[in-house]
Design an enzyme around this catalytic site. Structure first.
Site, PDB file in Angstrom:
ATOM      1  N   ASN A 134     -22.239 -28.248  -8.965  1.00 25.48           N
ATOM      2  CA  ASN A 134     -21.579 -26.974  -9.292  1.00 25.48           C
ATOM      3  C   ASN A 134     -22.099 -25.816  -8.449  1.00 25.48           C
ATOM      4  O   ASN A 134     -21.648 -24.691  -8.615  1.00 25.48           O
ATOM      5  CB  ASN A 134     -21.713 -26.641 -10.795  1.00 25.48           C
ATOM      6  CG  ASN A 134     -23.074 -26.087 -11.142  1.00 25.48           C
ATOM      7  OD1 ASN A 134     -24.058 -26.364 -10.461  1.00 25.48           O
ATOM      8  ND2 ASN A 134     -23.143 -25.303 -12.204  1.00 25.48           N
ATOM      9  N   GLY A 161     -17.126 -36.135 -21.294  1.00 30.59           N
ATOM     10  CA  GLY A 161     -16.598 -35.681 -20.006  1.00 30.59           C
ATOM     11  C   GLY A 161     -17.719 -35.182 -19.098  1.00 30.59           C
ATOM     12  O   GLY A 161     -18.881 -35.569 -19.255  1.00 30.59           O
ATOM     13  N   LYS A 165     -15.814 -30.482  -8.603  1.00 33.24           N
ATOM     14  CA  LYS A 165     -17.228 -30.782  -8.867  1.00 33.24           C
ATOM     15  C   LYS A 165     -17.660 -32.178  -8.411  1.00 33.24           C
ATOM     16  O   LYS A 165     -18.800 -32.377  -8.036  1.00 33.24           O
ATOM     17  CB  LYS A 165     -17.533 -30.615 -10.368  1.00 33.24           C
ATOM     18  CG  LYS A 165     -17.643 -29.155 -10.813  1.00 33.24           C
ATOM     19  CD  LYS A 165     -17.993 -29.117 -12.294  1.00 33.24           C
ATOM     20  CE  LYS A 165     -18.409 -27.739 -12.728  1.00 33.24           C
ATOM     21  NZ  LYS A 165     -19.044 -27.742 -14.057  1.00 33.24           N
TER      22      LYS A 165
END
Ligand code: NAP
Length: 298
Positions: free
Chosen positions: A92, A133, A71
Site C-alpha cells: 500500500n 479479504g 495493491k
C-alpha cells in the site's frame, strides 16, 4: 503553501480515487511542517499501472500510497518488497529509489497502533477476525506481531477460506519486536461457527468486512445476542471509519466491550508512509484532526 519549480510530489493511486481522504491527511502534515511537497490523488486504471509507474519515475515522484485495485497488481512491478508486505500479499506504499520502486505495507502498523498503545499482554487474547479479504491479511499479521494467543478467521466461502488458511503455511514473522521469526498460525471457519467462539472473555473481535459501512449503516456482522454478557475485558475493532460508530461498534459498546473504529488505522498507516517518504516524524495529531474534521463535514 506556494507551489514552486522545486515542489516535490507525493500521491495516491487507485481507481476510483476521488473519494480518498489521504490527500487531506497528508497535505495537512505537509502544511504543518512547511515542507515543499504536495500530495495528489491520481486516478490510474488497471491497464495503465505499468505506464503510470514508469511516468512517475520519469518525473521524480518521491512516493505514493497504493489502493484498490492496485495493491496486489503492483507487486511484480517493484524492485524490492518488504517481507511484511510479502506476508500480507499486498503493497500500500511505494517509494522511488535509484534501483527502482520499493514497496511495503503500512496497514499492519496502522492496525496495530491503537492496540499497542493499550500496553497489554495479548498472549491470552483470542482473536476473531470477520472476513478473509485483503484487510484481514494485515489484521492477521498485526495480531501475530502482538503475540495474540489464538487467531480465528471467519468467511462465507469455503474455497476462499481453504486458500486463505494454506497461504500462511510457510510464513514466519517476528513476534513482539523479537528478531526470531515464528510461524503465523491461524484457524479458519465458516460464519455458522461464529456463535460458538465469539462469547468468551479476553476476545479481540475485528470486523474486516464492509458490512455496516455507509450507506448500509443499519447492518452489522454480529447481533446483540452473540455478545451478550461478554465483559469489559473484550474489545471490538471495526476497520470501517464511516459511520462513527458503526452498528457493530454500538452493539459492542452496549454489551460493555471496549471499542476502536477505523480512523486511527487510517491515520497511522498514513503516518507510517509519510515517515518512509520524508524521513522525519509525522505530525500524527495534525493528521488525525484533519481526518476527523473531514469526516465530520460529510
Ligand atoms: P475485501 O478484500 O473486499 O474483503 C472483504 C471481505 O468481507 C471478504 O472476505 C468478503 O467475503 C467479506 N464480505 C463482504 N461482504 C460480506 C457480507 N455481506 N457477508 C459476509 N462477508 C462479506 O475488502 P478489504 O480491503 O479487506 O476491506 C474490508 C473493510 O476494511 C472495508 O470496509 C474497508 O473500507 C476497511 N479497511 C479499512 C482500513 C482503514 O485504514 N481503516 C484499511 C483497509 C480496509 P467474500 O470474499 O466471500 O466476498
Amino acid at each position: 503553501m506556494v507551489i514552486t519549480g522545486s515542489t516535490k510530489i507525493l500521491g495516491v493511486i487507485g481507481s476510483p480515487i476521488s473519494h480518498s481522504l489521504s490527500p487531506i491527511i497528508h497535505n495537512a502534515a505537509i502544511d504543518h511542517l512547511s515542507l515543499d511537497y504536495r500530495y495528489l490523488a491520481f486516478p490510474v486504471a488497471p491497464d495503465q499501472l505499468t505506464t503510470a509507474l514508469a511516468g512517475f519515475a520519469a518525473i521524480g515522484l518521491v512516493g505514493c500510497s497504493v489502493t484498490i485495485p492496485h495493491k496486489q497488481a503492483i507487486m511484480p512491478l517493484l524492485a524490492e518488497i518488504t517481507p511484511l508486505a510479502q506476508a500480507v500479499g499486498a503493497v500500500n506504499t511505494v517509494w522511488n529509489t535509484p534501483t527502482g520502486w520499493h514497496g511495503t505495507n503500512t496497514d499492519v502498523a496502522g492496525f496495530v497502533s491503537p492496540l499497542a498503545a493499550m500496553q497489554r499482554d495479548w498472549s491470552d487474547t483470542t482473536v476473531v477476525i470477520l472476513g478473509n479479504g485483503g484487510a484481514a491479511r494485515a489484521v492477521v499479521v498485526g495480531c501475530h506481531q502482538l503475540g495474540c494467543g489464538e487467531i480465528h478467521v471467519f468467511g462465507r466461502d469455503a474455497a476462499k477460506l481453504t486458500q486463505f488458511q494454506s497461504s500462511w503455511e510457510k510464513i514466519q514473522l517476528p513476534v513482539n519486536g523479537s528478531d526470531t521469526p515464528k510461524q503465523v498460525t491461524i484457524k479458519t471457519h465458516l460464519w455458522a461457527e461464529l456463535s460458538a467462539l465469539i462469547n468468551q472473555a479476553n476476545l479481540l473481535l475485528v470486523n474486516s468486512t464492509p458490512i455496516g459501512m455507509y450507506p448500509q449503516v443499519d447492518s452489522s456482522p454480529i447481533n446483540s445476542v452473540m455478545i451478550q454478557g461478554i465483559g469489559s475485558n473484550s474489545l471490538a475493532y471495526d476497520l470501517i471509519y464511516t459511520p462513527r460508530p458503526t452498528k457493530f461498534l454500538q452493539l459492542a459498546k452496549d454489551a460493555g466491550m471496549m471499542t476502536i473504529d477505523g480512523t486511527e488505522m487510517l491515520v497511522q498507516q498514513g503516518a507510517a508512509a509519510f515517515e518512509l517518504w520524508l524521513k522525519q516524524p509525522a505530525p500524527i495529531q495534525i493528521m488525525r484532526q484533519a481526518l476527523i474534521r473531514s469526516l465530520n463535514a460529510n
